[in-house]
Design an enzyme around this catalytic site. Structure first.
Site, short mmCIF file in Angstrom:
data_model
loop_
_atom_site.label_atom_id
_atom_site.label_comp_id
_atom_site.label_asym_id
_atom_site.label_seq_id
_atom_site.Cartn_x
_atom_site.Cartn_y
_atom_site.Cartn_z
N GLY A 1 -9.78 -8.54 -0.63
CA GLY A 1 -8.58 -8.78 0.16
C GLY A 1 -7.97 -10.16 -0.07
N ARG B 1 0.82 -1.22 0.00
CA ARG B 1 0.00 0.00 0.00
C ARG B 1 0.85 1.27 0.00
NH1 ARG B 1 -4.93 -1.83 3.97
NH2 ARG B 1 -6.24 -2.64 2.30
N LYS C 1 -18.93 -16.38 2.03
CA LYS C 1 -20.34 -16.14 2.38
C LYS C 1 -21.21 -15.55 1.28
CE LYS C 1 -19.95 -15.68 7.31
NZ LYS C 1 -19.77 -14.72 8.41
N GLY D 1 -12.87 -3.98 0.70
CA GLY D 1 -14.26 -3.53 0.88
C GLY D 1 -14.65 -2.46 -0.12
#
Ligand code: ADP
Ligand code: MG
Length: 394
Positions: free
Chosen positions: A351, A36, A198, A374
């Site tokens: 991620g 990053r 999920k 996200g």
């Protein structure tokens, strides 16, 4: 979506307040993955190349919950940043306050001041206008390059934009350049590969993509709820029983729109969810009652490869198996290779999917590896990202 971009900004002799995402992993006081920081360097170097420009940088790091917790000091980040920048980085004594004001005022042209963790103050996450104003007072111009935090309306990502001329840095520009077409006008055939654990966290992105995609591949732990919805036996695999109906309606809606949906047709299973578990190939859609689906099988891999080979654009979010365990990483590796080999435009976000691509050393063969987990998911869901919205041309 038209953003004010850094190249349009007059930065000469200005103090530039720049938000980056330096929320990097740190172990024993040392940054373990500087990705990053490296991603923000083009913007930082560009600002520093402008005559007379001074730079005040802000970022969050971890979750100090609005308190000055030394465990979340920017100190290790500052050290790594200085090393990578090859130039002195002054670490501010705080985020706001008279002492920081002095440090900002003392900056000379070409100097870099890194503020302490913006989340040391509750005003950051509350997007408190007073806190945002205090931050904004440090600069003449605001540049945001923190794509990874753009889905949060915080003081340093959204609030300050109300008080300063605001521009997107190169990283945000690049993210939007690759992601926006996937939302607005993808090149067809457009294939989406959605995996992960999920259904609940991916159903919105699936529904959004189904409006534009020609092919949707569903893998990972969430695939079993879809298989269950189609009436298959899934053994002890991950199941979100509350989402069986949602999965059913999703499949019906996709079918009626003519979207080709690829679900696993065979599996690599295990008797227990463990790294040491022996892989058991199950050569059928149905899974025996004592087994857990851990990865997609070879027939599914072949089907996915065939389905996406002619795609003009691909987006991949979510691993198709428990890739953290070597015995169950093959499906994700094969999908990563197939995406890397695709001649169309390829984008990977999320991620864990990005971690998988890095683990397999395939990042350089993907057109765009998103720096936002996200944020990229919410972008693909069609949600407005407040940090991006604040940079839009009015
Ligand atoms: P991303 O971060 O890329 O968006 P997610 O966080 O949604 O992805 O999901 C990643 C997780 O899904 C990984 O930790 C992976 O182990 C898990 N996963 C993948 N396949 C399975 C499976 N068959 N059973 C349980 N978990 C799985
Ligand atoms: Mg994840």
């Amino acid at each position: 979506m038209q953003l004010n971009t850094i190249q349009e900004a007059d930065l000469q002799n200005k103090t530039v307040l720049c938000r980056v995402d330096f929320n990097v992993p740190v172990k024993d006081g040392v940054v373990t993955d500087p990705t990053r920081i490296i991603a923000a360097l083009p913007t930082i170097n560009y600002i520093l190349s402008q005559k007379g420009a001074k730079l005040v940088i802000m970022s969050h790091f971890g979750r100090p919950k609005g308190q000055k917790d030394p465990e979340f000091s920017m100190k290790p980040v500052a050290a790594k940043f200085q090393e990578l920048l090859g130039k002195k980085v002054i670490l501010a004594s705080d985020v706001i306050g008279p002492e920081v004001e002095k440090q900002v005022k003392a900056l000379k042209s070409g100097e870099v001041l890194l503020l302490e963790n913006v989340r040391f103050y509750p005003g950051e996450e509350k997007n408190d206008p007073e806190f945002a104003k205090q931050l904004a007072a440090f600069g003449d111009v605001y540049v945001n390059d923190a794509f990874g935090t753009a889905h949060r309306a915080h003081a340093s990502t959204e609030g300050v934009a109300h008080y300063l001329p605001s521009y997107a840095g190169f990283l945000i520009e690049k993210e939007i350049k690759f992601m926006a077409p996937l939302l607005e006008n993808p090149e067809h055939p457009f294939a989406a590969i959605i995996g992960g654990s999920k259904v609940s966290s991916k159903i919105t992105v699936l529904e959004s993509l189904a409006k534009r995609c020609d092919i949707i591949v569903i893998g990972g732990g969430m695939a079993y709820t879809f298989l269950k919805a189609e009436g298959h036996e899934i053994g002890k695999s991950l199941l979100e029983a509350d989402f069986i109906d949602t999965a059913k309606s999703f499949l019906a809606a996709a079918k009626s729109k003519g979207v080709k949906v690829v679900l696993p047709v065979d599996h690599i299973c295990a008797k227990e969810f463990a790294e040491t578990a022996a892989p058991i190939t199950v050569d059928s859609i149905d899974i025996p009652s004592d087994l857990i689906g851990m990865d997609i099988g070879p027939k599914t891999v072949a089907e996915i490869k065939d389905a996406i080979k002619d795609a003009k654009s691909i987006v991949w979010n979510g691993p198709v198996g428990v890739f953290e365990f070597n015995a169950f990483a093959n499906g994700t590796l094969e999908v990563a290779k197939a995406v890397a080999d695709c001649k169309g435009t390829t984008v990977v976000g999320g991620g864990d999917s990005v971690a998988a691509v890095n683990k397999f050393h395939l990042a350089s063969k993907i057109d765009h590896v998103s720096t936002g987990g996200g944020a990229s998911l919410e972008f693909l869901e069609g949600k407005e990202l407040p940090g991006i919205k604040a940079l839009e041309k009015k």
